[in-house]
Write an enzyme that holds these catalytic residues in place. Structure first.
Site, PDB file in Angstrom:
ATOM      1  N   ALA A 251      -0.793   1.704  -1.110  1.00 27.37           N
ATOM      2  CA  ALA A 251      -0.309   2.479  -2.006  1.00 27.37           C
ATOM      3  C   ALA A 251      -1.242   3.317  -2.446  1.00 27.37           C
ATOM      4  O   ALA A 251      -2.080   3.476  -1.896  1.00 27.37           O
ATOM      5  CB  ALA A 251      -0.069   1.946  -3.522  1.00 27.37           C
ATOM      6  N   PRO A 252      -0.455   4.893  -1.953  1.00 27.80           N
ATOM      7  CA  PRO A 252       0.703   4.942  -2.365  1.00 27.80           C
ATOM      8  C   PRO A 252       2.091   4.803  -0.723  1.00 27.80           C
ATOM      9  O   PRO A 252       3.003   5.006  -0.827  1.00 27.80           O
ATOM     10  CB  PRO A 252       1.024   7.122  -2.784  1.00 27.80           C
ATOM     11  CG  PRO A 252      -0.274   6.988  -2.550  1.00 27.80           C
ATOM     12  CD  PRO A 252      -1.017   5.947  -2.428  1.00 27.80           C
ATOM     13  N   LYS A 255      -0.062   5.483   4.310  1.00 27.62           N
ATOM     14  CA  LYS A 255      -0.491   5.055   6.273  1.00 27.62           C
ATOM     15  C   LYS A 255       0.771   4.395   7.028  1.00 27.62           C
ATOM     16  O   LYS A 255       0.739   3.710   7.905  1.00 27.62           O
ATOM     17  CB  LYS A 255      -1.757   5.067   5.575  1.00 27.62           C
ATOM     18  CG  LYS A 255      -2.560   6.059   5.363  1.00 27.62           C
ATOM     19  CD  LYS A 255      -4.326   5.893   5.258  1.00 27.62           C
ATOM     20  CE  LYS A 255      -5.377   6.535   4.866  1.00 27.62           C
ATOM     21  NZ  LYS A 255      -4.823   7.462   3.302  1.00 27.62           N
ATOM     22  N   ARG A 275       2.854   1.051  -8.230  1.00 24.45           N
ATOM     23  CA  ARG A 275       2.633   1.982  -6.640  1.00 24.45           C
ATOM     24  C   ARG A 275       3.358   0.856  -5.525  1.00 24.45           C
ATOM     25  O   ARG A 275       3.770   2.264  -4.755  1.00 24.45           O
ATOM     26  CB  ARG A 275       0.964   2.325  -6.722  1.00 24.45           C
ATOM     27  CG  ARG A 275       0.113   3.014  -7.377  1.00 24.45           C
ATOM     28  CD  ARG A 275      -0.851   2.790  -7.971  1.00 24.45           C
ATOM     29  NE  ARG A 275      -1.455   3.349  -6.506  1.00 24.45           N
ATOM     30  CZ  ARG A 275      -1.940   3.379  -6.287  1.00 24.45           C
ATOM     31  NH1 ARG A 275      -1.619   5.264  -6.588  1.00 24.45           N
ATOM     32  NH2 ARG A 275      -2.992   4.292  -4.719  1.00 24.45           N
ATOM     33  N   ASP A 312      -8.067   1.647   3.336  1.00 23.08           N
ATOM     34  CA  ASP A 312      -9.122   2.696   2.298  1.00 23.08           C
ATOM     35  C   ASP A 312      -8.857   2.162   0.992  1.00 23.08           C
ATOM     36  O   ASP A 312      -7.823   2.316   0.425  1.00 23.08           O
ATOM     37  CB  ASP A 312      -7.535   3.531   2.392  1.00 23.08           C
ATOM     38  CG  ASP A 312      -7.998   4.920   1.844  1.00 23.08           C
ATOM     39  OD1 ASP A 312      -8.705   4.635   1.441  1.00 23.08           O
ATOM     40  OD2 ASP A 312      -6.509   5.787   2.402  1.00 23.08           O
ATOM     41  N   CYS A 365     -11.673   9.141   1.388  1.00 19.66           N
ATOM     42  CA  CYS A 365     -11.234  10.347   1.115  1.00 19.66           C
ATOM     43  C   CYS A 365     -12.341  11.680  -0.211  1.00 19.66           C
ATOM     44  O   CYS A 365     -11.469  11.214  -0.949  1.00 19.66           O
ATOM     45  CB  CYS A 365      -9.721  10.660   0.473  1.00 19.66           C
ATOM     46  SG  CYS A 365      -9.626  10.068  -1.209  1.00 19.66           S
TER      47      CYS A 365
END
Length: 432
Positions: A251-252, A255, A275, A312, A365
């Protein structure tokens, strides 16, 4: 939100004040504060954009703004008057970084101070802002952008990249973001329809004016919003059509949408059912399909070994400050330590569940090497993984984004001619 008395108050500035208070006093993420503020959507479109601009500037430049305010106040404001200081934060931001006419910024701030229950500070606010309008730019020139960051962020960047690059990251992270878009198909066609630029990596980029749902193709599900750097990890899995892919910490869901559009049989896993509901709505809008599992990845028992995994994990998100300026105030050095521990646990779990020979893409990120390069070095030592280097051709020829080890490091200070990217670290592995 604080109750407002009936006064001739700028509605946009009143909303901006509420949003700023939610972030600074309640530690509410800015996007969440925006989502629940009833008054924001009642504003005309232009005023909505203005309110977001004001609060965005105040959050990005709070350190410099505070230093300016302090230079114009002889005695510190009492602790109970944080309301007054936050009104000054907004107004000084307008004067110094948005080029708002002095009389408009000053008069509105004075009115707002009175409406929020602090009429005795009207004279002080008026005096500080008038001095800011006259002398502020000269004083601002001596205030480094690093004042806007927590020291641990800057120190980490200086250690990892050197002082000059750390400064470039800090400076470029304070700029307003563009609107980046991923399309299901026909990027050239949609670039024309959306008046956007087609980036070498395949994403579309245009100016962000606050209007998304009204743009061509949104309702029909032709595209979704996704930073160009965030779109890279899924692409680096290669040809995954018909393959079974796990999107962990999904989530969100940007990807997941990519993986589904690429023809993969995707299973999206995330611990937040709320989410995941947003992800389900986006899948419906785009006419895409993916399996969804609400689970803690560290405890989840997968139903099978996938061909590939995209991981991620949660991170400090310091690469997304352009889009989420509240991160400057929300994350602490303690968060970094907790997150790096979690990231490696998730990486080890992903390596365990992947089938031999399968591909694993790990990304964060974050601009912090502790969440990127350091994690990869440990993974290569302790996990059954070997690095699968990325090539420039896979990034549309943007070789400057590839590290000497074959990983990917993007940032707002890189590829400036294209407008920069969010800060991402991406590493690709094969399981031995």
């Amino acid at each position: 939100m604080e109750t407002e008395r009936k006064q001739d108050v700028s509605a946009a500035r009143s909303v901006a004040f509420d949003l700023l208070r939610a972030v600074l006093t309640k530690n509410t993420p800015l996007d969440d504060a925006i989502a629940v503020h009833d008054g924001l959507n009642k504003l005309p479109r232009r005023d909505r954009g203005f309110a977001r601009s004001i609060v965005g500037v105040a959050l990005r430049r709070l350190g410099q703004i505070d230093a300016l305010i302090d230079s114009f106040i002889e005695k510190p404001l009492p602790r109970k008057t944080s309301t007054v200081r936050d009104i000054l934060h907004l107004a000084v931001g307008e004067l110094m970084f948005l080029d708002v006419a002095p009389h408009a910024a000053v008069d509105s701030a004075v009115t707002l101070v009175e409406s929020r229950g602090h009429p005795k500070f009207k004279g002080l606010v008026n005096a500080v802002l008038r001095r800011t309008a006259k002398e502020g730019r000269e004083r601002l020139a001596d205030l480094p952008v690093e004042l806007n960051y927590q020291p641990w962020m800057i120190e980490s960047w200086q250690t990892s990249y050197g002082v000059d690059i750390a400064h470039a990251i800090a400076e470029s992270s304070l700029t307003a973001p563009t609107l980046d878009i991923s399309v299901k198909a026909d990027p050239d066609l949609w670039a024309e329809k959306l008046e956007a630029v087609l980036l070498p990596t395949g994403s579309l980029r245009r100016e962000f004016d606050g209007a998304i749902t009204g743009l061509p193709g949104f309702e029909e599900g032709a595209w979704w919003v996704q930073d160009a750097a965030a779109a890279l990890p899924a692409k680096l899995l290669g040809d995954i059509e018909g393959k079974r892919v796990f999107d962990l910490c999904a989530a969100p869901g940007g990807k997941t949408l990519q993986l589904a559009a690429m023809g993969a049989n995707v299973l999206a896993v995330d611990r937040s059912p709320k989410r995941l509901k947003r992800l389900e709505r986006n899948l419906d809008r785009l006419g895409l399909r993916a399996g969804i599992a609400a689970a803690d990845v560290t405890e989840w028992k997968p139903p099978y070994q996938p061909d590939a995994i995209l991981l991620d994990p949660p991170c400090t998100a310091t690469g997304t400050i352009r889009r989420h300026p509240d991160i400057l105030h929300a994350k602490g050095i303690g968060d970094l330590a907790k997150l790096t521990n979690l990231q490696f646990r998730l990486l080890a779990k992903a390596a365990e569940m992947l089938q031999p020979g399968g591909r694993l893409v790990y990304c964060t990120c974050s601009m912090q090497a502790e969440e990127g390069e350091v994690q990869v070095a440990r993974a290569l030592k302790e996990l059954p993984l070997e690095r699968d280097p990325v090539t420039a051709a896979e990034l549309g020829g943007l070789g400057d984004l590839i590290t000497p080890d074959g990983d990917v490091r993007t940032g707002p200070h890189l590829c400036k001619e294209l407008g920069g990217f969010d800060g991402f670290f991406i590493a690709r592995f094969r399981k031995r």
